[in-house]
Design a protein around this motif. Structure first.
Motif, PDB file in Angstrom:
ATOM      1  N   CYS A 149       0.846  -1.184   0.000  1.00 32.19           N
ATOM      2  CA  CYS A 149       0.000   0.000   0.000  1.00 32.19           C
ATOM      3  C   CYS A 149       0.887   1.241   0.000  1.00 32.19           C
ATOM      4  O   CYS A 149       1.943   1.254   0.637  1.00 32.19           O
ATOM      5  CB  CYS A 149      -0.903   0.022   1.233  1.00 32.19           C
ATOM      6  SG  CYS A 149      -1.990  -1.408   1.380  1.00 32.19           S
ATOM      7  N   GLU A 150       0.444   2.257  -0.698  1.00 29.09           N
ATOM      8  CA  GLU A 150       1.122   3.548  -0.711  1.00 29.09           C
ATOM      9  C   GLU A 150       0.327   4.501   0.169  1.00 29.09           C
ATOM     10  O   GLU A 150      -0.870   4.687  -0.039  1.00 29.09           O
ATOM     11  CB  GLU A 150       1.221   4.107  -2.135  1.00 29.09           C
ATOM     12  CG  GLU A 150       1.996   3.228  -3.094  1.00 29.09           C
ATOM     13  CD  GLU A 150       3.452   3.040  -2.700  1.00 29.09           C
ATOM     14  OE1 GLU A 150       4.072   4.000  -2.168  1.00 29.09           O
ATOM     15  OE2 GLU A 150       3.975   1.934  -2.921  1.00 29.09           O
ATOM     16  N   VAL A 151       1.004   5.070   1.157  1.00 26.47           N
ATOM     17  CA  VAL A 151       0.377   6.018   2.071  1.00 26.47           C
ATOM     18  C   VAL A 151       1.020   7.376   1.834  1.00 26.47           C
ATOM     19  O   VAL A 151       2.247   7.493   1.845  1.00 26.47           O
ATOM     20  CB  VAL A 151       0.568   5.581   3.546  1.00 26.47           C
ATOM     21  CG1 VAL A 151       0.005   6.617   4.496  1.00 26.47           C
ATOM     22  CG2 VAL A 151      -0.084   4.218   3.788  1.00 26.47           C
ATOM     23  N   THR A 152       0.184   8.382   1.578  1.00 26.01           N
ATOM     24  CA  THR A 152       0.692   9.736   1.410  1.00 26.01           C
ATOM     25  C   THR A 152       0.216  10.596   2.565  1.00 26.01           C
ATOM     26  O   THR A 152      -0.916  10.467   3.035  1.00 26.01           O
ATOM     27  CB  THR A 152       0.240  10.375   0.073  1.00 26.01           C
ATOM     28  OG1 THR A 152      -1.185  10.450   0.062  1.00 26.01           O
ATOM     29  CG2 THR A 152       0.714   9.557  -1.117  1.00 26.01           C
ATOM     30  N   SER A 153       1.129  11.449   3.028  1.00 26.44           N
ATOM     31  CA  SER A 153       0.826  12.351   4.131  1.00 26.44           C
ATOM     32  C   SER A 153       1.564  13.658   3.894  1.00 26.44           C
ATOM     33  O   SER A 153       2.794  13.670   3.839  1.00 26.44           O
ATOM     34  CB  SER A 153       1.261  11.736   5.464  1.00 26.44           C
ATOM     35  OG  SER A 153       1.100  12.682   6.500  1.00 26.44           O
TER      36      SER A 153
END
Length: 181
Positions: A149-153
């Protein structure tokens, strides 16, 4: 990678079916009464009938269509726990057809969007601002299966998360999260 993201595996009990029930068998058999496939309605009834436990009456099953009566045919169904809306998928694969008897295996999975929701909830509960979480694919309900999964913040940085199935307990798929990058 943000230093705020945990760098070691973190056990996350997937909140995707808090049902205390079990899928009664890893395989099943149904009589179709002829050479045709198993109708969607009959398939949904069969899958629901394989769920046991105290909360089995709080389960709804929705299959994508009929299951063809031929070896290796597949059909996905979604089991929803109506008390909280959590979902687990079950993939039915025909293993044998003898006359009007169709045998099939059942494999649990968590859809990519449900894995992403669980990852986002987990990091949000840790105080990390998550702008988006998207996963490359579903997570199969077999120990050792993985997806990323790619998590962007915007405030904590971006990370690639590896999600690995650790155990399956009834309809609950438990998994670890590990920051890969």
């Amino acid at each position: 990678m943000s230093s705020s993201m945990p760098a070691r595996p973190v056990l996350l009990a997937a909140p995707v079916l808090a049902l205390a029930g079990l899928l009664a068998a890893c395989s099943g058999e149904i009589s179709v009464g002829g050479p045709d496939g198993i109708s969607q309605e009959r398939l949904e009834t069969e899958v629901a009938g394989n769920v046991s436990g105290a909360d089995k009456d709080q389960v709804e099953v929705d299959c994508g269509g009929e299951l063809e009566a031929e070896p290796d045919a597949t059909q996905d169904c979604v089991i929803t726990y109506t008390a909280d809306g959590s979902r687990t998928g079950v993939r039915l694969t025909v293993t044998d057809v003898q006359g009007d008897e169709v045998e099939f295996d059942q494999l649990l999975f968590i859809a990519a969007e449900d894995v992403a929701d669980a990852v986002e909830r987990f990091y949000t509960e840790q105080g990390i601002v998550v702008d988006t979480a998207t996963c490359a694919g579903e997570l199969l309900g077999e120990q050792g299966e993985t997806t990323t999964c790619e998590v962007t913040s915007s405030s904590d940085g971006d990370a690639t998360i590896e999600v690995t199935t650790t155990t399956v307990d009834g309809l609950t798929v438990n998994f670890d999260l590990d920051v890969a990058s």
